[in-house]
Enzyme design. Structure first.
Site, PDB file in Angstrom:
ATOM      1  N   GLU A  18      31.412  28.693  31.568  1.00 34.61           N
ATOM      2  CA  GLU A  18      31.208  29.419  32.829  1.00 34.61           C
ATOM      3  C   GLU A  18      30.171  28.701  33.685  1.00 34.61           C
ATOM      4  O   GLU A  18      30.370  28.508  34.887  1.00 34.61           O
ATOM      5  CB  GLU A  18      30.749  30.851  32.550  1.00 34.61           C
ATOM      6  CG  GLU A  18      31.852  31.777  32.100  1.00 34.61           C
ATOM      7  CD  GLU A  18      31.340  33.184  31.816  1.00 34.61           C
ATOM      8  OE1 GLU A  18      30.319  33.580  32.427  1.00 34.61           O
ATOM      9  OE2 GLU A  18      31.938  33.881  30.993  1.00 34.61           O
ATOM     10  N   SER A  38      25.773  41.871  31.177  1.00 31.57           N
ATOM     11  CA  SER A  38      25.462  43.194  30.651  1.00 31.57           C
ATOM     12  C   SER A  38      24.418  43.857  31.532  1.00 31.57           C
ATOM     13  O   SER A  38      23.733  43.192  32.313  1.00 31.57           O
ATOM     14  CB  SER A  38      24.934  43.095  29.221  1.00 31.57           C
ATOM     15  OG  SER A  38      23.741  42.345  29.197  1.00 31.57           O
ATOM     16  N   ASP A  48      34.086  36.891  35.960  1.00 35.99           N
ATOM     17  CA  ASP A  48      33.020  36.013  35.468  1.00 35.99           C
ATOM     18  C   ASP A  48      32.273  35.306  36.590  1.00 35.99           C
ATOM     19  O   ASP A  48      31.097  34.976  36.451  1.00 35.99           O
ATOM     20  CB  ASP A  48      33.597  34.970  34.504  1.00 35.99           C
ATOM     21  CG  ASP A  48      34.145  35.621  33.239  1.00 35.99           C
ATOM     22  OD1 ASP A  48      33.464  36.522  32.707  1.00 35.99           O
ATOM     23  OD2 ASP A  48      35.236  35.239  32.792  1.00 35.99           O
ATOM     24  N   GLU A  61      38.172  34.902  36.670  1.00 36.86           N
ATOM     25  CA  GLU A  61      37.995  35.173  35.238  1.00 36.86           C
ATOM     26  C   GLU A  61      38.075  33.822  34.538  1.00 36.86           C
ATOM     27  O   GLU A  61      39.033  33.065  34.738  1.00 36.86           O
ATOM     28  CB  GLU A  61      39.094  36.121  34.739  1.00 36.86           C
ATOM     29  CG  GLU A  61      38.865  36.669  33.359  1.00 36.86           C
ATOM     30  CD  GLU A  61      37.669  37.618  33.267  1.00 36.86           C
ATOM     31  OE1 GLU A  61      37.096  37.703  32.165  1.00 36.86           O
ATOM     32  OE2 GLU A  61      37.312  38.254  34.274  1.00 36.86           O
TER      33      GLU A  61
END
Length: 201
Positions: A18, A38, A48, A61
């Site tokens: 990522e 989170s 993402d 994503e």
């Protein structure tokens, strides 16, 4: 079943991929950010990465694999589509297989399994995915069929250049010596078709 260590390694690799994509998009001129993994303000799953260049906006994503097919569950895709629609972005799935570059798909172009999940095989990514250069607007990807058509046109160009020319006084002078030299080099394999075509234009 994967062990905790394997899952931890997989998550670390996913995070690294990522960051790698985010950095590449940044270098290509996009304003880009990774979504928080989170503690976000919403319980709905976020894409993402978000990327925009003032004209195109993407919700991405990100998935990577060492070789086996990449799978995304239906809920991931639903969340991506929901977010993209409400945010005003284009939904994309960015995939990277080891030793390959990034390829991008609209979720609607992915194979849907009998269980309602989504799958990308390496060969599908290489054949049908949008590569990074095209995605970033640097160049337009050329398919094998397009390359074959261009090669065919280049061959026709070579054939036309080799046709005898008429000087206007009734004599056939034939192709120039330089054209003959280029054709001979092409037949020996010293030149690629495109190079030869350019030299005789």
């Amino acid at each position: 079943m994967p062990t905790c260590e394997q899952m931890s390694n997989s998550n670390a690799k996913g995070d690294r991929r990522e960051r790698e994509l985010v950095n590449a998009l940044d270098e290509a001129g996009f304003a880009v950010m990774r979504a928080p993994s989170s503690g976000s303000a919403t319980e709905r799953e976020l894409p993402d990465a978000l990327a925009g260049d003032g004209e195109q906006f993407y919700a991405i994503e990100v998935k990577s694999s060492a070789g086996p097919p990449i799978y995304l569950d239906g809920e991931e895709i639903e969340a991506l589509l929901y977010f993209a629609q409400n945010f005003g972005a284009k939904p994309r799935v960015g995939v990277r297989f080891d030793q390959e570059e990034w390829y991008f798909f609209h979720p609607g172009d992915l194979h849907v399994t009998d269980g309602g999940n989504y799958r990308v095989k390496k060969e599908e990514a290489l054949a049908d995915g949008t590569d990074f250069a095209e995605f970033a607007g640097v160049s337009e990807r050329q398919t094998l069929a397009q390359a074959a058509r261009q090669g065919s046109r280049a061959e026709e160009g070579l054939a036309e250049s080799a046709e005898p020319t008429n000087s206007g006084d009734g004599r056939d002078d034939g192709p120039s010596q330089s054209t003959l030299d280029v054709l001979a080099a092409f037949e020996r394999g010293d030149l690629e078709l495109e190079e030869a075509a350019e030299m005789v234009e």
